[in-house]
Design a protein around this motif. Structure first.
Motif, PDB file in Angstrom:
ATOM      1  N   ILE A 137       0.696  -1.271  -0.008  1.00 39.19           N
ATOM      2  CA  ILE A 137      -0.034   0.145  -0.084  1.00 39.19           C
ATOM      3  C   ILE A 137       0.795   1.581  -0.099  1.00 39.19           C
ATOM      4  CG2 ILE A 137      -0.467   0.025   2.514  1.00 39.19           C
ATOM      5  CD1 ILE A 137      -2.975   0.760  -0.106  1.00 39.19           C
ATOM      6  N   LEU A 138       2.054   0.995   0.465  1.00 42.77           N
ATOM      7  CA  LEU A 138       3.060   2.393   0.623  1.00 42.77           C
ATOM      8  C   LEU A 138       3.412   2.447  -0.854  1.00 42.77           C
ATOM      9  CD1 LEU A 138       5.127   1.156   3.508  1.00 42.77           C
ATOM     10  CD2 LEU A 138       3.307   2.831   3.476  1.00 42.77           C
ATOM     11  N   ASP A 139       3.491   1.662  -1.565  1.00 43.60           N
ATOM     12  CA  ASP A 139       3.988   1.911  -3.081  1.00 43.60           C
ATOM     13  C   ASP A 139       2.467   2.314  -3.973  1.00 43.60           C
ATOM     14  OD1 ASP A 139       6.482   1.369  -2.678  1.00 43.60           O
ATOM     15  OD2 ASP A 139       6.318  -0.701  -3.204  1.00 43.60           O
ATOM     16  N   HIS A 140       1.512   1.573  -3.688  1.00 41.26           N
ATOM     17  CA  HIS A 140       0.288   1.806  -4.668  1.00 41.26           C
ATOM     18  C   HIS A 140      -0.440   3.271  -4.225  1.00 41.26           C
ATOM     19  CE1 HIS A 140      -3.380   0.863  -6.415  1.00 41.26           C
ATOM     20  NE2 HIS A 140      -4.219   1.133  -5.454  1.00 41.26           N
ATOM     21  N   ARG A 141      -0.650   3.312  -3.074  1.00 35.80           N
ATOM     22  CA  ARG A 141      -1.119   4.636  -2.581  1.00 35.80           C
ATOM     23  C   ARG A 141      -0.801   4.975  -0.880  1.00 35.80           C
ATOM     24  NH1 ARG A 141      -7.080   4.994  -4.015  1.00 35.80           N
ATOM     25  NH2 ARG A 141      -6.953   6.991  -2.502  1.00 35.80           N
ATOM     26  N   PRO A 142       0.616   5.785  -1.428  1.00 33.67           N
ATOM     27  CA  PRO A 142       1.308   6.264  -0.227  1.00 33.67           C
ATOM     28  C   PRO A 142       0.320   7.016   0.798  1.00 33.67           C
ATOM     29  CG  PRO A 142       2.346   6.748  -2.059  1.00 33.67           C
ATOM     30  CD  PRO A 142       1.280   6.392  -2.412  1.00 33.67           C
ATOM     31  N   ALA A 143      -0.665   7.675   0.536  1.00 34.90           N
ATOM     32  CA  ALA A 143      -1.272   8.378   1.370  1.00 34.90           C
ATOM     33  C   ALA A 143      -2.127   7.459   2.335  1.00 34.90           C
ATOM     34  CB  ALA A 143      -2.525   9.377   0.793  1.00 34.90           C
ATOM     35  N   ARG A 144      -2.635   6.426   1.872  1.00 36.11           N
ATOM     36  CA  ARG A 144      -3.368   5.357   2.620  1.00 36.11           C
ATOM     37  C   ARG A 144      -2.341   4.570   3.611  1.00 36.11           C
ATOM     38  NH1 ARG A 144      -7.778   7.602   3.552  1.00 36.11           N
ATOM     39  NH2 ARG A 144      -9.275   7.280   1.761  1.00 36.11           N
ATOM     40  N   GLY A 145      -1.215   4.469   3.023  1.00 35.42           N
ATOM     41  CA  GLY A 145      -0.135   3.653   3.590  1.00 35.42           C
ATOM     42  C   GLY A 145       0.150   4.336   5.082  1.00 35.42           C
ATOM     43  N   VAL A 146      -0.147   5.521   5.131  1.00 37.53           N
ATOM     44  CA  VAL A 146       0.197   6.322   6.359  1.00 37.53           C
ATOM     45  C   VAL A 146      -0.550   5.804   7.625  1.00 37.53           C
ATOM     46  CG1 VAL A 146      -0.215   8.710   7.669  1.00 37.53           C
ATOM     47  CG2 VAL A 146       0.806   8.501   5.193  1.00 37.53           C
ATOM     48  N   ASP A 147      -1.808   5.415   7.450  1.00 33.91           N
ATOM     49  CA  ASP A 147      -2.635   4.595   8.444  1.00 33.91           C
ATOM     50  C   ASP A 147      -1.704   3.548   8.973  1.00 33.91           C
ATOM     51  OD1 ASP A 147      -4.705   6.364   7.560  1.00 33.91           O
ATOM     52  OD2 ASP A 147      -5.930   4.769   6.901  1.00 33.91           O
ATOM     53  N   TYR A 148      -1.162   2.631   8.182  1.00 28.89           N
ATOM     54  CA  TYR A 148      -0.470   1.742   8.841  1.00 28.89           C
ATOM     55  C   TYR A 148       0.980   1.989   9.208  1.00 28.89           C
ATOM     56  CZ  TYR A 148      -3.640  -1.623   6.944  1.00 28.89           C
ATOM     57  OH  TYR A 148      -4.920  -2.296   6.880  1.00 28.89           O
ATOM     58  N   ILE A 149       1.545   2.876   8.844  1.00 27.08           N
ATOM     59  CA  ILE A 149       2.887   3.516   9.485  1.00 27.08           C
ATOM     60  C   ILE A 149       2.511   4.236  10.656  1.00 27.08           C
ATOM     61  CG2 ILE A 149       4.829   5.182   9.306  1.00 27.08           C
ATOM     62  CD1 ILE A 149       4.272   5.016   6.167  1.00 27.08           C
ATOM     63  N   SER A 150       1.543   4.646  10.712  1.00 32.55           N
ATOM     64  CA  SER A 150       1.144   5.001  12.427  1.00 32.55           C
ATOM     65  C   SER A 150       0.637   4.062  13.338  1.00 32.55           C
ATOM     66  CB  SER A 150      -0.422   6.263  12.118  1.00 32.55           C
ATOM     67  OG  SER A 150       0.043   7.175  11.359  1.00 32.55           O
ATOM     68  N   LEU A 151       0.136   3.013  12.758  1.00 32.70           N
ATOM     69  CA  LEU A 151      -0.253   1.723  13.589  1.00 32.70           C
ATOM     70  C   LEU A 151       1.124   1.219  14.039  1.00 32.70           C
ATOM     71  CD1 LEU A 151      -1.998  -0.181  14.880  1.00 32.70           C
ATOM     72  CD2 LEU A 151      -2.144  -1.154  12.626  1.00 32.70           C
ATOM     73  N   ALA A 152       2.162   1.140  13.183  1.00 31.40           N
ATOM     74  CA  ALA A 152       3.287   0.731  13.504  1.00 31.40           C
ATOM     75  C   ALA A 152       4.137   1.255  14.472  1.00 31.40           C
ATOM     76  CB  ALA A 152       4.282   0.568  12.335  1.00 31.40           C
ATOM     77  N   ASP A 153       3.904   2.693  14.593  1.00 34.10           N
ATOM     78  CA  ASP A 153       4.524   3.705  15.376  1.00 34.10           C
ATOM     79  C   ASP A 153       3.909   3.386  16.730  1.00 34.10           C
ATOM     80  OD1 ASP A 153       5.815   6.081  16.412  1.00 34.10           O
ATOM     81  OD2 ASP A 153       3.975   6.799  16.240  1.00 34.10           O
ATOM     82  N   GLU A 154       2.546   3.400  16.840  1.00 30.62           N
ATOM     83  CA  GLU A 154       1.912   3.204  17.954  1.00 30.62           C
ATOM     84  C   GLU A 154       2.007   1.759  18.707  1.00 30.62           C
ATOM     85  OE1 GLU A 154      -2.418   4.215  19.873  1.00 30.62           O
ATOM     86  OE2 GLU A 154      -2.308   4.438  17.814  1.00 30.62           O
ATOM     87  N   VAL A 155       2.183   0.499  17.751  1.00 28.70           N
ATOM     88  CA  VAL A 155       2.491  -0.829  18.377  1.00 28.70           C
ATOM     89  C   VAL A 155       3.875  -0.682  18.896  1.00 28.70           C
ATOM     90  CG1 VAL A 155       3.160  -2.921  17.739  1.00 28.70           C
ATOM     91  CG2 VAL A 155       0.905  -1.812  16.979  1.00 28.70           C
TER      92      VAL A 155
END
Length: 146
Positions: A107-125
């Motif tokens: 998703i980071l390559d396909h639609r980076p703006a949507r990948g931010v949700d997962y990066i934020s989740l990784a940060d919080e985890v």
């Protein structure tokens, strides 16, 4: 990281026995609270009888459209029920996730703006796990605040 099917069967029990931590996901829907209750009961059973070191990190809302009253109310109900166990990060509803899976790309390559949700989740985890070095690396991937 062990991703389990959305069922509370033997595979999930085995994963909980092997895991250090458990992270639940729930859709931003009315019945999410019921599923979270069942899953947390299973986590407690696994912790009590099979894996005393198991830590429950919390619940992440997925497939959420917080523009709708229904999703916002589901989130508030979960927050009232589990308090700070509810992650701040929400994985927003988007067809982009299915499109990236279909194409076999991140998703980071396909639609980076949507990948931010997962990066934020990784940060919080990583924050909940107190893994500060890894968290710094993930935070470097987040866009600067506007």
């Amino acid at each position: 990281l062990i991703d389990c099917p959305p069922a509370l069967g033997l595979l999930t029990v085995n994963a909980l026995v092997a895991a250090d931590s458990a992270l639940l996901t729930a859709e931003a829907q009315y019945f999410a609270l019921q599923g979270v209750d069942q899953a947390t009961a299973l986590i407690e059973l696994a912790k009590d009888g099979l894996n005393p070191d198991l830590e429950w990190l919390g619940v992440v809302l997925t497939i959420a459209d917080l523009r709708t009253t229904h999703s916002r109310e589901a989130r508030e109900n979960l927050k009232e029920h589990i308090g700070d166990r509810l992650f701040d990060t929400v994985i927003r509803q988007s067809i982009a996730y299915a499109e990236s899976a279909e194409r076999g790309v991140s998703i980071l390559d396909h639609r980076p703006a949507r990948g931010v949700d997962y990066i934020s989740l990784a940060d919080e985890v990583l924050g909940r796990l107190k893994l500060t070095t890894a968290r710094r690396k993930v935070r470097a991937m987040l866009p600067a605040p506007a």
